[in-house]
Enzyme design. Sequence first.
Site, mmCIF file in Angstrom:
data_model
loop_
_atom_site.group_PDB
_atom_site.id
_atom_site.type_symbol
_atom_site.label_atom_id
_atom_site.label_comp_id
_atom_site.label_asym_id
_atom_site.label_seq_id
_atom_site.Cartn_x
_atom_site.Cartn_y
_atom_site.Cartn_z
ATOM 1 N N ALA A 74 0.819 -1.212 0.000
ATOM 2 C CA ALA A 74 0.000 0.000 0.000
ATOM 3 C C ALA A 74 0.853 1.263 0.000
ATOM 4 O O ALA A 74 0.444 2.286 -0.562
ATOM 5 C CB ALA A 74 -0.940 -0.001 1.204
ATOM 6 N N THR A 75 2.030 1.227 0.616
ATOM 7 C CA THR A 75 2.878 2.422 0.621
ATOM 8 C C THR A 75 3.272 2.801 -0.799
ATOM 9 O O THR A 75 3.167 3.967 -1.198
ATOM 10 C CB THR A 75 4.126 2.199 1.481
ATOM 11 O OG1 THR A 75 3.731 2.031 2.853
ATOM 12 C CG2 THR A 75 5.077 3.389 1.395
ATOM 13 N N ASN A 156 -6.260 3.395 10.486
ATOM 14 C CA ASN A 156 -5.413 2.289 10.922
ATOM 15 C C ASN A 156 -5.211 2.226 12.421
ATOM 16 O O ASN A 156 -4.774 1.210 12.949
ATOM 17 C CB ASN A 156 -4.045 2.366 10.235
ATOM 18 C CG ASN A 156 -3.366 3.697 10.475
ATOM 19 O OD1 ASN A 156 -3.867 4.748 10.047
ATOM 20 N ND2 ASN A 156 -2.223 3.687 11.142
ATOM 21 N N GLN A 184 -6.492 -0.824 5.462
ATOM 22 C CA GLN A 184 -7.138 -1.461 6.606
ATOM 23 C C GLN A 184 -8.544 -1.952 6.282
ATOM 24 O O GLN A 184 -9.037 -2.886 6.912
ATOM 25 C CB GLN A 184 -7.197 -0.485 7.786
ATOM 26 C CG GLN A 184 -5.854 -0.096 8.356
ATOM 27 C CD GLN A 184 -5.134 -1.254 9.028
ATOM 28 O OE1 GLN A 184 -5.734 -2.250 9.424
ATOM 29 N NE2 GLN A 184 -3.826 -1.128 9.166
ATOM 30 N N HIS A 206 -0.879 -8.119 3.161
ATOM 31 C CA HIS A 206 -0.594 -8.615 4.508
ATOM 32 C C HIS A 206 -1.546 -8.083 5.572
ATOM 33 O O HIS A 206 -1.472 -8.498 6.723
ATOM 34 C CB HIS A 206 0.862 -8.323 4.895
ATOM 35 C CG HIS A 206 1.144 -6.902 5.258
ATOM 36 N ND1 HIS A 206 1.328 -6.492 6.562
ATOM 37 C CD2 HIS A 206 1.285 -5.797 4.500
ATOM 38 C CE1 HIS A 206 1.576 -5.194 6.585
ATOM 39 N NE2 HIS A 206 1.557 -4.752 5.342
ATOM 40 N N THR A 245 10.024 -7.012 -12.843
ATOM 41 C CA THR A 245 9.573 -8.392 -12.971
ATOM 42 C C THR A 245 8.509 -8.686 -11.929
ATOM 43 O O THR A 245 8.691 -8.418 -10.733
ATOM 44 C CB THR A 245 10.748 -9.361 -12.785
ATOM 45 O OG1 THR A 245 11.728 -9.092 -13.787
ATOM 46 C CG2 THR A 245 10.295 -10.801 -12.892
ATOM 47 N N CYS A 333 6.416 5.518 18.905
ATOM 48 C CA CYS A 333 7.481 5.871 19.847
ATOM 49 C C CYS A 333 8.859 5.492 19.318
ATOM 50 O O CYS A 333 9.035 4.489 18.646
ATOM 51 C CB CYS A 333 7.257 5.147 21.175
ATOM 52 S SG CYS A 333 5.764 5.659 22.030
#
Length: 404
Positions: A74-75, A156, A184, A206, A245, A333
């Site tokens: 997704a990024t 998310n 999400q 994922h 590819t 964090c």
Amino acid sequence: MTAPPIYLDNHATTRTDPRVVEAMLPFFLEQYGNASSLSHRFGWEASDAVDRAREQVAALIGAEPSEIVFTSGATEANNLALKGTALAAKGQKGGHLVCSSVEHRAVLDPLRRLSRESGWHLSIVPADPHGQITVDAVEATLTEQTVLVSVMAANNEVGTINPIGEIGKLCRDRGILFHSDAAQAAGKVPIDVQTDPIDLLSLTGHKFHGPKGIGALYVRRQGRRARLSSLVDGGGHERGLRSGTLPVPLIVGLGKAAELSREEGPSDADRMRTLRDRLDRAIRALLDDQGVLLNGHPTDRLPNNLNLSFEGIEGEALLMGLRTLAVSSGAACSSAEPEPSHVLRAMGRDERLARASLRFGLGRFTTSVEIDQAARIVAETVARLRQSGPDGPANRRDLTRADL
């Protein structure tokens, strides 16, 4: 023997479904051809498998197979949608982009770079106290120069679902491209890019029990087409939008995961919603419903999401105390300078509550036994931290895991 940790971090990533792994294996070991090698059987088999997966992914979101572009996740899909639109629109209409204040950094960072380095003007739409983006709030930011609006389908961190159909219609009526990060939402709630006028949509395998390293961008080709420029040159794969590819085993896995989510998603959602509400009730009951605050919309939310803030405790100590529970904090964090969640802060939570938050993400394989155990672990940890007081030894920020 130490009990294995309970995994409730399915917003971060999910366990790959064994049926997905089974579908992928032949393309590692037997049918290992390059999908672009169309002069022999190995290539034909790989190409056919990619075509089948494209159909499966398209069916999950109501698209046509030709509208699916495979990416690494997704990024990359977000970057291609946002930067690709900006490149294609350069020198044409306007120079204005819009996104929400609660977007993932995979949307915020590319847009900020476009604003910083390429001269685009960026408007950020505020969220309401539930973390939801309203149509009116989006409309208030639009100008005659607006080229693209990006609003996530579901958040998310807090799970709030946005009215992307209504926002998409607003953009369509104004002649503005609409992109939605559905990382999400895809596979968990229904998405139909035809019913909801969406021009660009990002997803990743994922997050719904597919493999890591593979995702897709939906690019509207019917009617008013979304026009993009490629960010990667070399070979012209994926209709010139994403050279490289094709990772056939991963694509097969993404397709199988999409198929399973399409078939089993409604029943999965019902089961996860029941378990999520059970977890919420149990934590509140064990803590006498004192100082437990829900983050996100009470009803318009993902079925597998629960995000709670706990009053009277130090957030880092809370996470460190949950050694047998895999969850996330609302804060992103680092050891040097922990920062509170930008999503919770955008919703109006103060810094202390933003830090003292937990995100529970349920998945297909979460059990009721795990939910009951997790509720007990969380409640016991919160009660112990509260008993020690905000400045007590159990709440000090400089504790290590060995101290707890």
